[in-house]
Write an enzyme that holds these catalytic residues in place. Structure first.
Site, short mmCIF file in Angstrom:
data_model
loop_
_atom_site.label_atom_id
_atom_site.label_comp_id
_atom_site.label_asym_id
_atom_site.label_seq_id
_atom_site.Cartn_x
_atom_site.Cartn_y
_atom_site.Cartn_z
N GLN A 66 0.86 -1.19 0.00
CA GLN A 66 0.00 0.00 0.00
C GLN A 66 0.89 1.24 0.00
O GLN A 66 1.65 1.45 0.95
CB GLN A 66 -0.88 -0.02 1.25
CG GLN A 66 -1.88 1.12 1.36
CD GLN A 66 -2.48 1.17 2.77
OE1 GLN A 66 -1.80 0.85 3.75
NE2 GLN A 66 -3.72 1.58 2.86
N SER A 122 0.81 6.49 2.62
CA SER A 122 1.42 7.46 3.53
C SER A 122 2.68 8.09 2.95
O SER A 122 3.44 7.44 2.24
CB SER A 122 1.80 6.80 4.86
OG SER A 122 0.70 6.16 5.42
N SER A 145 4.52 -1.09 4.09
CA SER A 145 4.75 -2.46 4.58
C SER A 145 4.96 -3.40 3.41
O SER A 145 4.20 -3.36 2.43
CB SER A 145 3.56 -2.96 5.40
OG SER A 145 3.24 -2.05 6.41
N GLU A 151 -9.23 -2.25 4.94
CA GLU A 151 -8.10 -2.39 5.85
C GLU A 151 -8.59 -2.40 7.30
O GLU A 151 -8.26 -3.30 8.08
CB GLU A 151 -7.10 -1.24 5.64
CG GLU A 151 -5.90 -1.34 6.57
CD GLU A 151 -4.82 -0.28 6.29
OE1 GLU A 151 -5.17 0.80 5.75
OE2 GLU A 151 -3.65 -0.53 6.61
N SER A 166 -4.70 6.01 12.99
CA SER A 166 -4.41 6.00 14.43
C SER A 166 -5.71 5.99 15.26
O SER A 166 -6.79 6.30 14.76
CB SER A 166 -3.58 7.24 14.79
OG SER A 166 -4.37 8.39 14.67
N GLU A 189 -6.65 8.03 17.49
CA GLU A 189 -7.25 9.37 17.59
C GLU A 189 -8.08 9.69 16.34
O GLU A 189 -9.19 10.22 16.43
CB GLU A 189 -6.17 10.44 17.77
CG GLU A 189 -5.44 10.40 19.10
CD GLU A 189 -4.36 9.32 19.17
OE1 GLU A 189 -4.03 8.72 18.12
OE2 GLU A 189 -3.85 9.06 20.27
C1 LIG Z 1 2.58 -1.16 11.42
C2 LIG Z 1 2.28 -0.07 10.45
C3 LIG Z 1 2.10 -0.40 9.12
C4 LIG Z 1 1.85 0.60 8.19
N1 LIG Z 1 1.76 0.25 6.89
C5 LIG Z 1 1.52 1.18 5.97
C6 LIG Z 1 1.47 0.83 4.59
O1 LIG Z 1 1.66 -0.32 4.23
N2 LIG Z 1 1.22 1.80 3.69
C7 LIG Z 1 1.01 3.09 4.05
O2 LIG Z 1 0.75 3.89 3.18
N3 LIG Z 1 1.09 3.48 5.35
C8 LIG Z 1 1.35 2.55 6.31
N4 LIG Z 1 1.45 2.91 7.63
C9 LIG Z 1 1.38 4.33 7.97
C10 LIG Z 1 0.15 4.72 8.76
O3 LIG Z 1 -0.98 4.72 7.96
C11 LIG Z 1 0.45 6.11 9.35
O4 LIG Z 1 1.52 5.94 10.25
C12 LIG Z 1 -0.74 6.66 10.08
O5 LIG Z 1 -1.76 7.01 9.18
C13 LIG Z 1 -0.37 7.90 10.93
O6 LIG Z 1 0.30 8.83 10.16
P1 LIG Z 1 1.68 9.48 10.64
O7 LIG Z 1 2.59 8.35 11.03
O8 LIG Z 1 2.15 10.41 9.59
O9 LIG Z 1 1.34 10.24 11.98
P2 LIG Z 1 0.70 11.73 12.10
O10 LIG Z 1 -0.41 11.88 11.11
O11 LIG Z 1 1.86 12.69 12.02
O12 LIG Z 1 0.14 11.67 13.54
C14 LIG Z 1 0.95 11.80 14.72
C15 LIG Z 1 0.02 11.76 15.93
O13 LIG Z 1 -0.88 12.87 15.89
C16 LIG Z 1 -2.22 12.41 15.99
N5 LIG Z 1 -3.11 13.23 15.13
C17 LIG Z 1 -2.86 13.61 13.86
N6 LIG Z 1 -3.91 14.32 13.36
C18 LIG Z 1 -4.82 14.38 14.36
C19 LIG Z 1 -6.11 14.97 14.47
N7 LIG Z 1 -6.66 15.63 13.45
N8 LIG Z 1 -6.79 14.81 15.64
C20 LIG Z 1 -6.25 14.12 16.68
N9 LIG Z 1 -5.01 13.56 16.63
C21 LIG Z 1 -4.31 13.68 15.50
C22 LIG Z 1 -2.19 10.98 15.49
O14 LIG Z 1 -3.25 10.22 16.02
C23 LIG Z 1 -0.84 10.51 16.01
O15 LIG Z 1 -0.94 10.08 17.33
C24 LIG Z 1 1.73 1.95 8.59
C25 LIG Z 1 1.90 2.28 9.94
C26 LIG Z 1 2.19 1.29 10.87
C27 LIG Z 1 2.40 1.67 12.28
#
Ligand SMILES: Cc1cc2nc3c(=O)[nH]c(=O)nc-3n(C[C@H](O)[C@H](O)[C@H](O)COP(=O)(O)OP(=O)(O)OC[C@H]3O[C@@H](n4cnc5c(N)ncnc54)[C@H](O)[C@@H]3O)c2cc1C
Length: 423
Positions: free
Chosen positions: A111, A114, A146, A229, A383, A385
């Site tokens: 996928q 991100s 992933s 998903e 996440s 949240e």
């Molecule tokens: C095990 C794992 C597998 C993954 N696999 C894939 C994959 O295969 N392909 C892919 O594309 N992505 C993948 N991801 C990425 C995943 O989708 C993102 O990590 C996730 O969407 C969060 O984005 P970020 O890491 O940029 O965190 P951010 O968006 O920067 O968030 C950081 C923190 O702020 C909080 N936050 C952000 N916005 C808000 C809001 N509006 N209100 C309240 N809280 C908020 C979040 O909840 C989080 O705690 C994977 C992640 C993990 C952990």
């Protein structure tokens, strides 16, 4: 078409396995037989190449395959997300070219959603697709992808119109990873494995024929992917059921199916937890009379049952042509709580030695690894949240988050929020 319950499933799968399982077939030959008979997706309708059973059927089928000593059907992100997305939004040509190989385990998917600046705010993605005749040129970067190292195709979200509002200029592509313009770099995690990757696109190419769901309609298509998903994670089937990875890079397709039918500890760790396994573990370690542990086990069981029933409700509603707002998000968060509690309970049962890793550790270190792995569950697939926000807005009717970007061309949003040079 959808069976309300799974009456007859056990007998059907058992009879099919007795007629068909042949350990001397190659994995590729065996999975072709499995996929073409609908056992890769027993919970999908007949029109979708499944067998019309409930969500729970997949686990029942895997169990029957294991009990028979047979290699379980192919799994992975292609099966979890790409196949149902393409079945929902693709043309018959897309289904023929992309879904059949997924059912047969012939090709693996990852996928590519991100980005470093677009995770929770996925619609803020800046990977760019520029039209060039009947193909698109891709430039940009993805992260946390992933299994990208093992994948042949990626579900790629790219911006096809920077002048349209944020959510309106995105498209969903079936993207071939094996090409000169793609660089994949693994990222090591605290489990010791490198599940994640960074993926860089430098004038990479995708055919217009692999644009799924229509130009600039990618947000709607992506929401289907995310729904599947979260539903899958929520139903507890995020992990693989088999010791063999799909696709040529999984390095299993040419092997004898009988030789890869056992289960490797690593894949077992990502498979997740079922409560019967925890109960057996508690008995084995003489802890099943401990009242504190019994409370925890009861809680894991309760959460797991609620997860199954929630998935069944969603499926029944979908069969009637409806949907339940926010329920996939709730299911995903509940599964996260259950997985974390389950892993913690396993370590409680094993005691201090349960924290050890490696082949000499209790249970081969599976639960120590699982305990570390499940930390990611509150982030992966959206996440906690963000899921709570969705439930608040769509199910409880709470006011929506302020959205200053609404209606603005994405180029202007970018100019306000990202450093110069972003697009
Ligand atoms: C095990 C794992 C597998 C993954 N696999 C894939 C994959 O295969 N392909 C892919 O594309 N992505 C993948 N991801 C990425 C995943 O989708 C993102 O990590 C996730 O969407 C969060 O984005 P970020 O890491 O940029 O965190 P951010 O968006 O920067 O968030 C950081 C923190 O702020 C909080 N936050 C952000 N916005 C808000 C809001 N509006 N209100 C309240 N809280 C908020 C979040 O909840 C989080 O705690 C994977 C992640 C993990 C952990």
């Amino acid at each position: 078409m959808t069976a309300v319950d799974d009456a007859g499933l056990d007998e059907e799968v058992d009879a099919w396995l007795r007629r068909n399982w042949d350990p001397d077939l190659t994995v590729a030959e065996w999975w072709e037989r499995v996929g073409d008979s609908g056992w890769t997706a027993p919970h999908f309708s007949l029109e979708w190449g499944g067998r019309g059973y409930s969500r729970r059927a997949q686990g029942t089928v895997w169990k029957a395959f294991r009990a028979h000593g047979a290699l379980t059907p192919p799994t992975g992100l292609g099966m979890m997300m790409a196949a149902p997305t393409i079945l929902t939004h693709g043309t018959p040509d897309h289904v023929e070219r992309h879904v059949k190989p997924i059912y047969r385990g012939a090709l693996a998917w990852c996928q590519l959603f991100s980005e470093p600046g677009a995770g929770s705010d996925l619609a803020g993605l800046t990977t760019r697709a520029t039209r060039d005749g009947d193909r698109w040129i891709i430039n940009g970067q993805k992260v946390w992808s992933s299994q990208a190292m093992e994948a042949d195709y990626g579900m790629l979200l790219a911006r096809t119109d920077f002048d349209a509002p944020k959510h309106a200029g995105i498209s969903w592509f079936a993207f071939t990873l094996d090409q000169p313009g793609v660089t994949i770099r693994p990222l090591r995690e605290m489990t010791g494995h490198a599940l994640f990757n960074e993926v860089f696109f430098d004038d990479a190419v995708v055919d217009d024929a692999d644009l799924i769901g229509g130009l600039n309609n990618g947000w709607a298509v992506a929401n289907t992917t995310l729904l599947f998903e979260r539903t899958n994670i929520g139903a507890g089937s995020g992990g693989g059921g088999t010791s063999a990875l799909p696709g040529p890079k999984g390095a299993a397709l040419d092997r004898r199916a009988g030789d890869v039918a056992q289960h490797s500890p690593v894949v077992e760790a990502s498979r997740g937890l079922v409560v019967s396994e925890l109960v057996a573990l508690a008995r084995e370690y003489g802890r099943s009379d401990d009242p504190h542990l019994r409370q925890k086990l009861a809680r894991v069981l309760t959460l797991s049952r609620i997860g199954e029933w929630t998935a069944a409700r969603m499926k029944a509603e979908a069969a009637r042509g409806g949907s339940i707002a926010g329920v996939a998000n709730m299911a995903k968060n509940a599964q996260t709580i259950m997985m974390k509690l389950g892993a913690e309970t396993a370590l409680d049962i094993l005691g201090a030695e349960g924290l050890l890793w490696g082949a000499d550790a209790p249970e081969d270190g599976r639960y120590a690894e699982l305990f570390n792995f499940v930390r990611c569950m509150s982030i992966a697939g959206g996440s906690d949240e963000i899921n709570k926000n969705v439930v608040g807005e769509r199910a409880l009717g709470l006011p929506r988050e302020p959205n200053a970007d609404k209606g603005l061309p994405f180029r202007d949003v970018l100019a306000r929020t990202k450093p110069p040079g972003g697009a």
